[in-house]
Design a protein around this motif. Structure first.
Motif, PDB file in Angstrom:
ATOM      1  N   SER A  24      48.909 -57.064  14.210  1.00 27.48           N
ATOM      2  CA  SER A  24      48.056 -57.523  13.115  1.00 27.48           C
ATOM      3  C   SER A  24      47.934 -56.467  12.021  1.00 27.48           C
ATOM      4  CB  SER A  24      46.655 -57.872  13.645  1.00 27.48           C
ATOM      5  OG  SER A  24      46.716 -59.030  14.436  1.00 27.48           O
ATOM      6  N   ALA A  25      47.780 -55.215  12.423  1.00 31.16           N
ATOM      7  CA  ALA A  25      47.669 -54.134  11.428  1.00 31.16           C
ATOM      8  C   ALA A  25      48.964 -54.010  10.634  1.00 31.16           C
ATOM      9  CB  ALA A  25      47.334 -52.817  12.120  1.00 31.16           C
ATOM     10  N   ALA A  26      50.107 -54.108  11.312  1.00 31.36           N
ATOM     11  CA  ALA A  26      51.388 -54.022  10.609  1.00 31.36           C
ATOM     12  C   ALA A  26      51.554 -55.207   9.661  1.00 31.36           C
ATOM     13  CB  ALA A  26      52.539 -53.981  11.611  1.00 31.36           C
ATOM     14  N   GLY A  27      51.175 -56.376  10.097  1.00 28.16           N
ATOM     15  CA  GLY A  27      51.279 -57.558   9.242  1.00 28.16           C
ATOM     16  C   GLY A  27      50.392 -57.470   8.024  1.00 28.16           C
ATOM     17  N   LEU A  28      49.178 -56.946   8.183  1.00 24.59           N
ATOM     18  CA  LEU A  28      48.290 -56.774   7.031  1.00 24.59           C
ATOM     19  C   LEU A  28      48.825 -55.710   6.071  1.00 24.59           C
ATOM     20  CD1 LEU A  28      44.790 -57.080   8.736  1.00 24.59           C
ATOM     21  CD2 LEU A  28      45.917 -58.729   7.222  1.00 24.59           C
ATOM     22  N   GLY A  29      49.490 -54.683   6.609  1.00 24.92           N
ATOM     23  CA  GLY A  29      50.113 -53.675   5.742  1.00 24.92           C
ATOM     24  C   GLY A  29      51.247 -54.296   4.930  1.00 24.92           C
ATOM     25  N   ILE A  30      52.077 -55.143   5.562  1.00 24.55           N
ATOM     26  CA  ILE A  30      53.170 -55.805   4.841  1.00 24.55           C
ATOM     27  C   ILE A  30      52.594 -56.760   3.792  1.00 24.55           C
ATOM     28  CG2 ILE A  30      55.080 -57.440   5.111  1.00 24.55           C
ATOM     29  CD1 ILE A  30      55.567 -56.141   7.874  1.00 24.55           C
ATOM     30  N   ALA A  31      51.490 -57.433   4.130  1.00 24.85           N
ATOM     31  CA  ALA A  31      50.858 -58.338   3.164  1.00 24.85           C
ATOM     32  C   ALA A  31      50.333 -57.551   1.959  1.00 24.85           C
ATOM     33  CB  ALA A  31      49.724 -59.111   3.839  1.00 24.85           C
ATOM     34  N   ALA A  32      49.793 -56.361   2.191  1.00 24.14           N
ATOM     35  CA  ALA A  32      49.288 -55.536   1.086  1.00 24.14           C
ATOM     36  C   ALA A  32      50.436 -55.102   0.171  1.00 24.14           C
ATOM     37  CB  ALA A  32      48.553 -54.320   1.640  1.00 24.14           C
ATOM     38  N   ILE A  33      51.567 -54.719   0.759  1.00 28.36           N
ATOM     39  CA  ILE A  33      52.719 -54.315  -0.055  1.00 28.36           C
ATOM     40  C   ILE A  33      53.243 -55.507  -0.854  1.00 28.36           C
ATOM     41  CG2 ILE A  33      55.120 -53.512   0.069  1.00 28.36           C
ATOM     42  CD1 ILE A  33      54.266 -51.843   2.507  1.00 28.36           C
ATOM     43  N   ALA A  40      51.946 -63.029   0.004  1.00 33.84           N
ATOM     44  CA  ALA A  40      51.050 -62.049   0.636  1.00 33.84           C
ATOM     45  C   ALA A  40      49.955 -62.761   1.429  1.00 33.84           C
ATOM     46  CB  ALA A  40      50.439 -61.145  -0.422  1.00 33.84           C
ATOM     47  N   ALA A  41      49.415 -63.827   0.866  1.00 35.29           N
ATOM     48  CA  ALA A  41      48.368 -64.576   1.571  1.00 35.29           C
ATOM     49  C   ALA A  41      48.933 -65.224   2.840  1.00 35.29           C
ATOM     50  CB  ALA A  41      47.789 -65.634   0.650  1.00 35.29           C
ATOM     51  N   ARG A  42      50.137 -65.729   2.750  1.00 35.56           N
ATOM     52  CA  ARG A  42      50.764 -66.349   3.918  1.00 35.56           C
ATOM     53  C   ARG A  42      51.017 -65.309   5.013  1.00 35.56           C
ATOM     54  NH1 ARG A  42      55.196 -68.515   1.641  1.00 35.56           N
ATOM     55  NH2 ARG A  42      53.958 -70.222   0.841  1.00 35.56           N
ATOM     56  N   ILE A  43      51.509 -64.144   4.650  1.00 33.72           N
ATOM     57  CA  ILE A  43      51.768 -63.075   5.618  1.00 33.72           C
ATOM     58  C   ILE A  43      50.457 -62.602   6.254  1.00 33.72           C
ATOM     59  CG2 ILE A  43      52.590 -60.701   5.878  1.00 33.72           C
ATOM     60  CD1 ILE A  43      54.670 -61.362   3.691  1.00 33.72           C
ATOM     61  N   ALA A  44      49.405 -62.501   5.467  1.00 38.11           N
ATOM     62  CA  ALA A  44      48.098 -62.093   5.999  1.00 38.11           C
ATOM     63  C   ALA A  44      47.576 -63.121   6.999  1.00 38.11           C
ATOM     64  CB  ALA A  44      47.100 -61.904   4.857  1.00 38.11           C
ATOM     65  N   ALA A  45      47.807 -64.403   6.712  1.00 39.16           N
ATOM     66  CA  ALA A  45      47.367 -65.449   7.641  1.00 39.16           C
ATOM     67  C   ALA A  45      48.089 -65.313   8.975  1.00 39.16           C
ATOM     68  CB  ALA A  45      47.618 -66.825   7.031  1.00 39.16           C
ATOM     69  N   TYR A  46      49.397 -65.098   8.931  1.00 38.52           N
ATOM     70  CA  TYR A  46      50.153 -64.908  10.178  1.00 38.52           C
ATOM     71  C   TYR A  46      49.710 -63.634  10.898  1.00 38.52           C
ATOM     72  CZ  TYR A  46      53.488 -68.667   9.259  1.00 38.52           C
ATOM     73  OH  TYR A  46      54.069 -69.889   9.047  1.00 38.52           O
ATOM     74  N   ALA A  47      49.370 -62.598  10.168  1.00 43.11           N
ATOM     75  CA  ALA A  47      48.976 -61.331  10.767  1.00 43.11           C
ATOM     76  C   ALA A  47      47.619 -61.431  11.458  1.00 43.11           C
ATOM     77  CB  ALA A  47      48.939 -60.240   9.708  1.00 43.11           C
ATOM     78  N   LEU A  48      46.760 -62.308  11.010  1.00 42.12           N
ATOM     79  CA  LEU A  48      45.431 -62.424  11.611  1.00 42.12           C
ATOM     80  C   LEU A  48      45.419 -63.262  12.897  1.00 42.12           C
ATOM     81  CD1 LEU A  48      43.264 -62.843   8.397  1.00 42.12           C
ATOM     82  CD2 LEU A  48      43.454 -60.832   9.872  1.00 42.12           C
ATOM     83  N   VAL A  49      46.482 -64.006  13.175  1.00 42.95           N
ATOM     84  CA  VAL A  49      46.525 -64.853  14.374  1.00 42.95           C
ATOM     85  C   VAL A  49      46.455 -64.028  15.663  1.00 42.95           C
ATOM     86  CG1 VAL A  49      47.980 -66.470  15.673  1.00 42.95           C
ATOM     87  CG2 VAL A  49      47.629 -66.810  13.238  1.00 42.95           C
ATOM     88  N   PRO A  50      47.263 -62.967  15.852  1.00 37.82           N
ATOM     89  CA  PRO A  50      47.145 -62.209  17.104  1.00 37.82           C
ATOM     90  C   PRO A  50      45.774 -61.564  17.290  1.00 37.82           C
ATOM     91  CG  PRO A  50      49.153 -61.606  15.944  1.00 37.82           C
ATOM     92  CD  PRO A  50      48.377 -62.493  15.046  1.00 37.82           C
ATOM     93  N   LEU A  51      45.168 -61.109  16.209  1.00 37.09           N
ATOM     94  CA  LEU A  51      43.839 -60.518  16.308  1.00 37.09           C
ATOM     95  C   LEU A  51      42.805 -61.565  16.715  1.00 37.09           C
ATOM     96  CD1 LEU A  51      42.368 -57.847  15.946  1.00 37.09           C
ATOM     97  CD2 LEU A  51      41.923 -58.494  13.570  1.00 37.09           C
ATOM     98  N   GLY A  52      42.935 -62.766  16.177  1.00 37.01           N
ATOM     99  CA  GLY A  52      42.032 -63.853  16.565  1.00 37.01           C
ATOM    100  C   GLY A  52      42.199 -64.232  18.027  1.00 37.01           C
ATOM    101  N   LEU A  53      43.436 -64.216  18.512  1.00 34.63           N
ATOM    102  CA  LEU A  53      43.668 -64.517  19.936  1.00 34.63           C
ATOM    103  C   LEU A  53      43.044 -63.464  20.844  1.00 34.63           C
ATOM    104  CD1 LEU A  53      47.366 -65.780  19.847  1.00 34.63           C
ATOM    105  CD2 LEU A  53      45.304 -67.144  20.226  1.00 34.63           C
ATOM    106  N   VAL A  54      43.087 -62.198  20.423  1.00 37.94           N
ATOM    107  CA  VAL A  54      42.473 -61.130  21.221  1.00 37.94           C
ATOM    108  C   VAL A  54      40.968 -61.313  21.258  1.00 37.94           C
ATOM    109  CG1 VAL A  54      41.964 -58.647  21.247  1.00 37.94           C
ATOM    110  CG2 VAL A  54      44.285 -59.439  20.880  1.00 37.94           C
ATOM    111  N   LEU A  55      40.368 -61.602  20.110  1.00 38.85           N
ATOM    112  CA  LEU A  55      38.911 -61.710  20.048  1.00 38.85           C
ATOM    113  C   LEU A  55      38.378 -62.948  20.771  1.00 38.85           C
ATOM    114  CD1 LEU A  55      38.318 -60.518  16.384  1.00 38.85           C
ATOM    115  CD2 LEU A  55      37.920 -59.260  18.505  1.00 38.85           C
TER     116      LEU A  55
END
Length: 148
Positions: free
Chosen positions: A11-20, A30-45
């Protein structure tokens, strides 16, 4: 524990790629990449990762999945055999009973002779000469009709 760490790193790597990507003025991507990056974090929580890991490495769970698969295979096999044989045993018995009820004379072994049980003493037409000529009389009439 390691699965949560891996998901958080992804998730952290995906958010970094979304920021770039957002820095390059590609905001939709960027918004699409951020959405995909937040999925693993949501599954953990939500605890889904703990459940999946405990199920994936549990021999009891795999035995249960195997039994469910075997039951499904038995069910589908019996259904296929029923379709080929014409239904269940109960349905076939009901069809046989209905056929016996619908039959005019289910116990009759030979066809009846007509109105009376015995043939009349006098034949309906005069006897023809025996030989091969009487067998082909209809065919000869048809051929004569067509001029052959």
């Amino acid at each position: 524990m390691i699965a949560e760490t891996i998901c958080s790193a992804v998730s952290a790597a995906g958010l970094g790629i979304a920021a770039i990507t957002g820095y390059r003025k590609r905001y939709l991507a960027a918004a699409r990449i951020a959405a995909y990056a937040l999925v693993p974090l949501g599954l953990v929580l939500t605890g889904a990762v703990d459940w999946a890991v405990s199920t994936a490495f549990s021999p009891t769970a795999w035995i249960g999945f195997g039994l469910l698969g075997g039951a499904w295979a038995l069910f589908m096999t019996t259904r296929a055999v029923e379709r080929r044989s014409g239904g269940t045993r109960k349905e076939r018995r009901a069809a046989e009973r209905a056929a016996r009820k619908d039959a005019v004379a289910p116990a009759a072994s030979a066809p009846s002779l007509g109105r009376s049980a015995r043939p009349s003493a006098a034949p309906a037409s005069p006897p023809k000469a025996s030989g091969s000529g009487e067998d082909f009389s209809d065919i000869e009439a048809i051929l004569k009709k067509h001029g052959i």
